[in-house]
Design a protein around this motif. Structure first.
Motif, mmCIF file in Angstrom:
data_model
loop_
_atom_site.group_PDB
_atom_site.id
_atom_site.type_symbol
_atom_site.label_atom_id
_atom_site.label_comp_id
_atom_site.label_asym_id
_atom_site.label_seq_id
_atom_site.Cartn_x
_atom_site.Cartn_y
_atom_site.Cartn_z
ATOM 1 N N LEU A 27 0.818 -1.213 0.000
ATOM 2 C CA LEU A 27 0.000 0.000 0.000
ATOM 3 C C LEU A 27 0.849 1.258 0.000
ATOM 4 O O LEU A 27 0.467 2.283 -0.579
ATOM 5 C CB LEU A 27 -0.932 0.002 1.208
ATOM 6 N N LEU A 28 2.004 1.200 0.655
ATOM 7 C CA LEU A 28 2.902 2.356 0.687
ATOM 8 C C LEU A 28 3.335 2.741 -0.714
ATOM 9 O O LEU A 28 3.408 3.932 -1.054
ATOM 10 C CB LEU A 28 4.116 2.039 1.561
ATOM 11 N N GLU A 29 3.603 1.752 -1.548
ATOM 12 C CA GLU A 29 4.004 2.013 -2.938
ATOM 13 C C GLU A 29 2.885 2.682 -3.730
ATOM 14 O O GLU A 29 3.136 3.366 -4.718
ATOM 15 C CB GLU A 29 4.417 0.713 -3.614
ATOM 16 N N LYS A 30 1.643 2.472 -3.290
ATOM 17 C CA LYS A 30 0.490 3.058 -3.977
ATOM 18 C C LYS A 30 0.031 4.349 -3.311
ATOM 19 O O LYS A 30 -1.019 4.897 -3.677
ATOM 20 C CB LYS A 30 -0.660 2.055 -3.999
ATOM 21 N N ASP A 31 0.805 4.816 -2.326
ATOM 22 C CA ASP A 31 0.484 6.044 -1.600
ATOM 23 C C ASP A 31 -0.898 5.961 -0.954
ATOM 24 O O ASP A 31 -1.653 6.937 -0.929
ATOM 25 C CB ASP A 31 0.557 7.260 -2.533
ATOM 26 N N ASP A 32 -1.237 4.789 -0.419
ATOM 27 C CA ASP A 32 -2.514 4.552 0.248
ATOM 28 C C ASP A 32 -2.316 4.757 1.747
ATOM 29 O O ASP A 32 -1.466 4.112 2.366
ATOM 30 C CB ASP A 32 -2.988 3.117 -0.033
ATOM 31 N N ALA A 33 -3.099 5.668 2.342
ATOM 32 C CA ALA A 33 -2.936 6.016 3.756
ATOM 33 C C ALA A 33 -3.173 4.834 4.684
ATOM 34 O O ALA A 33 -2.754 4.866 5.843
ATOM 35 C CB ALA A 33 -3.877 7.165 4.117
#
Length: 303
Positions: A27-33
């Motif tokens: 999720l971090l790679e997708k900029d998902d909080a």
């Protein structure tokens, strides 16, 4: 959207903290909080200092308040999130209507949606409210009384194979609805089936049990329905039951005997019944039944 192998793992094992840690990186790679939310909540499970726990919880609350509305917006129109894990909807609720089967099918495509609550639609609820009372569902001869009319057509169009919990509590579907549900497409993955206050009688229970669609059920909530001893005998087809709630069903001594003879009798960890549900003769049967676990026999001896 097709689930990735990691997402499928988390659907099957939602308590796998290591897998959630790995998913946080994705999720971090997708900029998902939700990456940060997972990180914070995992730290909270390990933290023992009160001050640090309070600080972490405060940040979790602020992050959730900021983003939860947008996260829930991923669900289809008419679908409500009623339980979440790391910001992701895990249980959803849908009000019954002609559009409900399509909405449910779309909702179950959610990454971690494995639990479904189906509520009565407006017409069904109004009809039930008009007829509902706290009186018994049985007449003076202990025969089930008719239910108020309502709409529960379309259950056969449901495909609930991807969920682990199906909750129809307080939706008075009766035997017609139970028969429709028995015909629904399903892969038999439901482990918890909640049918409290649904107005289902012995015929409906027999249809559900014989359908083979719910062969994986471990927890069956059947409180305040219209079950008789004959219906309890039909429940034997639910061979894997571990928790069974039959309170406020007049099953009598015949129902108690059917429970004793059921293939799941020795595996029961929890059995909820009242003395008046099974009669004095039924209490004696349960108290002396060698098929039941010792703890359950002891309970009935103390009744």
């Amino acid at each position: 959207m097709e689930a990735t192998p990691l997402e499928q793992l988390l659907r099957e094992a939602p308590d796998d903290l290591a897998a959630w840690g790995a998913y946080s990186d994705v999720l971090l790679e997708k900029d998902d909080a939700r990456s940060r939310l997972i990180e914070l909540e995992l730290r909270l499970t390990r933290e023992v200092r009160v001050v640090e726990r309070e600080s972490l919880q405060s940040e979790i609350d602020l992050l959730t308040e900021e983003h939860q509305e947008s996260w829930d917006a991923e669900l289809p129109e008419g679908v409500e999130a009623v339980a979440r894990c790391y910001g992701f909807a895990t249980k959803v609720a849908v009000d019954w209507s002609p559009e409900a089967p399509a909405r449910i099918a779309e909702a179950l495509q959610g990454r971690f949606v494995t639990r479904l609550r189906i509520r009565p639609g407006t017409a069904a609820q109004e009809a039930d409210d008009e007829h509902w009372s706290d009186e018994s569902d049985f007449d003076e001869d202990d025969m089930p009384l008719p239910l108020p009319p309502h709409e529960a057509d379309g259950f056969a169009d449901l495909d609930v194979g991807g969920i682990r919990e199906l909750d129809l509590s307080y939706f008075r579907i009766g035997d017609p609805g139970a028969n429709g549900l028995a015909a629904a497409a399903s892969a038999g993955r439901v482990a918890t089936l909640d049918l409290r206050y649904c107005g289902i009688g012995s015929d409906g229970a027999a249809a559900l049990a014989a359908s083979g669609k719910f062969g994986d059920v471990r927890r069956l909530h059947f409180q305040r329905n219209r079950l008789t001893g004959e219906g309890v005998r039909a429940l034997a087809c639910f061979e894997r039951i571990e928790e069974l709630d039959l309170r406020y069903n007049q099953i009598g001594a015949d129902g108690a005997q059917a429970l004793i003879e059921a293939p799941f009798a020795g595996s029961l960890k929890r059995l909820l019944l009242h003395r008046q549900d099974v009669s004095e003769a039924g209490v004696k049967k349960l108290a002396s039944a060698p098929q039941l676990p010792t703890a359950l026999r002891s309970f009935w001896r103390s009744m």
